[in-house]
Enzyme design. Structure first.
Site, short mmCIF file in Angstrom:
data_model
loop_
_atom_site.label_atom_id
_atom_site.label_comp_id
_atom_site.label_asym_id
_atom_site.label_seq_id
_atom_site.Cartn_x
_atom_site.Cartn_y
_atom_site.Cartn_z
N ARG A 1 0.78 -1.13 0.06
CA ARG A 1 0.06 0.00 0.01
C ARG A 1 0.90 1.33 -0.23
O ARG A 1 0.63 2.37 -0.74
CB ARG A 1 -0.84 -0.30 1.16
CG ARG A 1 -1.74 1.30 1.56
CD ARG A 1 -2.96 1.08 2.39
NE ARG A 1 -2.52 0.73 3.83
CZ ARG A 1 -1.88 1.16 4.49
NH1 ARG A 1 -1.31 2.27 4.51
NH2 ARG A 1 -1.55 0.27 5.77
N TYR B 1 -17.13 15.38 -16.14
CA TYR B 1 -17.65 13.91 -16.00
C TYR B 1 -18.35 13.56 -14.83
O TYR B 1 -18.32 14.12 -13.69
CB TYR B 1 -16.26 13.07 -15.83
CG TYR B 1 -16.39 11.47 -15.64
CD1 TYR B 1 -17.23 10.63 -16.33
CD2 TYR B 1 -16.13 10.91 -14.40
CE1 TYR B 1 -17.54 9.35 -16.13
CE2 TYR B 1 -16.02 9.66 -14.01
CZ TYR B 1 -16.92 8.77 -14.93
OH TYR B 1 -16.85 7.55 -14.63
N ASP C 1 -8.02 17.56 -15.21
CA ASP C 1 -8.20 15.99 -15.54
C ASP C 1 -7.69 16.14 -17.01
O ASP C 1 -8.21 16.73 -18.12
CB ASP C 1 -9.75 15.88 -15.91
CG ASP C 1 -10.04 14.39 -16.04
OD1 ASP C 1 -9.26 13.68 -16.89
OD2 ASP C 1 -11.11 13.84 -15.49
N LYS D 1 -8.27 4.58 -19.81
CA LYS D 1 -8.61 5.03 -21.31
C LYS D 1 -7.33 4.88 -22.12
O LYS D 1 -6.52 4.02 -22.28
CB LYS D 1 -9.19 6.34 -21.16
CG LYS D 1 -10.39 6.78 -20.03
CD LYS D 1 -11.28 5.80 -20.07
CE LYS D 1 -12.49 6.05 -19.44
NZ LYS D 1 -12.49 6.07 -17.84
#
Length: 387
Positions: free
Chosen positions: A50, A102, A174, A199
């Site tokens: 982590r 978005y 973004d 993406k």
């Protein structure tokens, strides 16, 4: 020498291109959750995945270099990256957000951050006067999505950054639609750049991932503490998939952008289509700004049909694009924002932003232009026949 290489070359050649132990020309997948410490007093670089993992580190360093930042972070999804960045805010802070953002970002701001006393305003970022008018004394972040999803509205990154600096705000951008291959917000003054790496960066519809890059070491330390505390990190195998996808980013985008540009011109003239949204078109609002801060129009466009009935007819009759959520893959993806990417946005808010029931978004893949054009032409002819 390394600093003089082009972006295209840097996608393939970086410090992790060869494993120093084995000579392997692929980053090792360190599928380990914990790491042995040789002595009690040792403070190793890696102790628990982590907090850090060698494969994740390779991806984080790669995206930091490509975006021109000082530190990168890999998350379990694009929304995990965005949500963790928003954790830099505190109760009583205010955030300004791109209006047609978005749907997932809309939801985290309107439904989650608001529960923790964080105020928000959605604003048309193409209108600098409106942005300026909505900055408050407690505004801490201006959040940009450019081109926006799904109307491809263009925000002047430099101008917003200047406003942010004048008012002591951070600027988040973004950059999912453009990627660092086509747009580098940190070079334009932004503080944090964010990606759904699911993406274009990964590019093959086979992994879920998010990335963030900062250009300031102190901000990087703050974001790392949040990444480690919140724990929404990207697993090593998915890190490897993104690293593999990055190697072909340039050639994939080169092909997809070329085809998207041609399709935008074709669709613009079709009688079944009311409007085409694509920043590579000269009559697209803000195209001049976009082409000053980006290499080209990108590989995503949207177009508007008459209504939902027309959308259904087209979706039922095209054969090449998959009708699905997401974008940025080797296959073309046709999406219906009203019921997919922006389903989280209330209908009245969606319509107010121009995201109508007839709007479709097309992410252009690697298919032949003529094949895609003919497929869309056949489907649109059917739409006209039913009108």
């Amino acid at each position: 020498m390394h600093d003089q290489w082009s972006f295209q070359t840097k996608l393939i050649h970086n410090k992790h291109k060869v494993d120093t132990t084995t000579g392997a020309v692929s980053v090792a997948i360190q599928q380990a959750s914990t790491f042995h410490q040789q002595t009690l007093d040792e403070s190793p670089e890696f102790d628990y995945s982590r907090s850090g993992n060698p494969t994740r580190k390779a991806l984080e360093e790669a995206i930091a270099e490509l975006e021109g930042g000082v530190r990168g972070f890999a998350f379990a999804s694009g929304m995990a990256a965005i949500s963790t960045a928003f954790l830099l805010l505190s109760s009583g802070d205010h955030v300004l957000v791109t209006e047609d953002v978005y749907g997932g970002t809309y939801r985290i701001v309107a439904d989650v951050l608001s529960r923790f006393g964080i105020e928000y305003t959605f604003v048309d970022m193409t209108d600098l006067d409106a942005v300026k008018a909505n900055i408050r004394p407690n505004t801490k972040v201006i959040y940009i999505e450019t081109p926006s999803n799904p109307l491809l509205k263009v925000t002047d990154i430099r101008a917003i950054v200047q406003l942010a600096k004048e008012n002591g705000c951070l600027t988040f951008v973004d950059n999912t639609f453009m990627t660092p291959a086509l747009q580098r917000p940190l070079d334009l003054g932004a503080d944090i750049v964010l990606h759904s790496a699911t993406k274009f960066l990964a590019g093959h519809s086979d992994c879920l991932a998010g990335l963030a890059v900062v250009k300031d070491e102190k901000l990087g330390e703050e974001l790392y503490k949040l990444q480690n505390a919140f724990g929404a990190v990207l697993g090593p195998h998915d890190c490897w998939l993104v690293l593999r996808g990055l190697k072909t980013l340039h050639v994939r985008l080169d092909q997809s952008v070329k085809t998207a540009s041609q399709l935008a011109e074709f669709l613009k003239k079709h009688p079944a289509i009311k409007k085409v949204y694509y920043p590579g078109l000269h009559d697209h609002p803000g195209s001049d700004i976009h082409l000053r801060q980006s290499v080209n129009g990108g590989a995503v466009l949207s177009f508007e049909l008459e209504d939902e009935k027309a959308v259904k007819i087209l979706a039922d009759h095209v054969q090449l694009p998959v009708f699905a959520v997401s974008l940025g893959a080797v296959e073309s993806i046709l999406s219906y924002p009203a019921k997919m990417s922006h389903a989280a946005m209330p209908k009245e808010e969606r319509i107010k932003r121009g995201i109508t029931d007839g709007l479709l978004r097309l992410s252009v893949g690697l298919e032949n232009f003529e094949d895609l054009k003919n497929d869309l032409e056949s489907g649109l002819s059917t739409v006209l026949a039913y009108q």
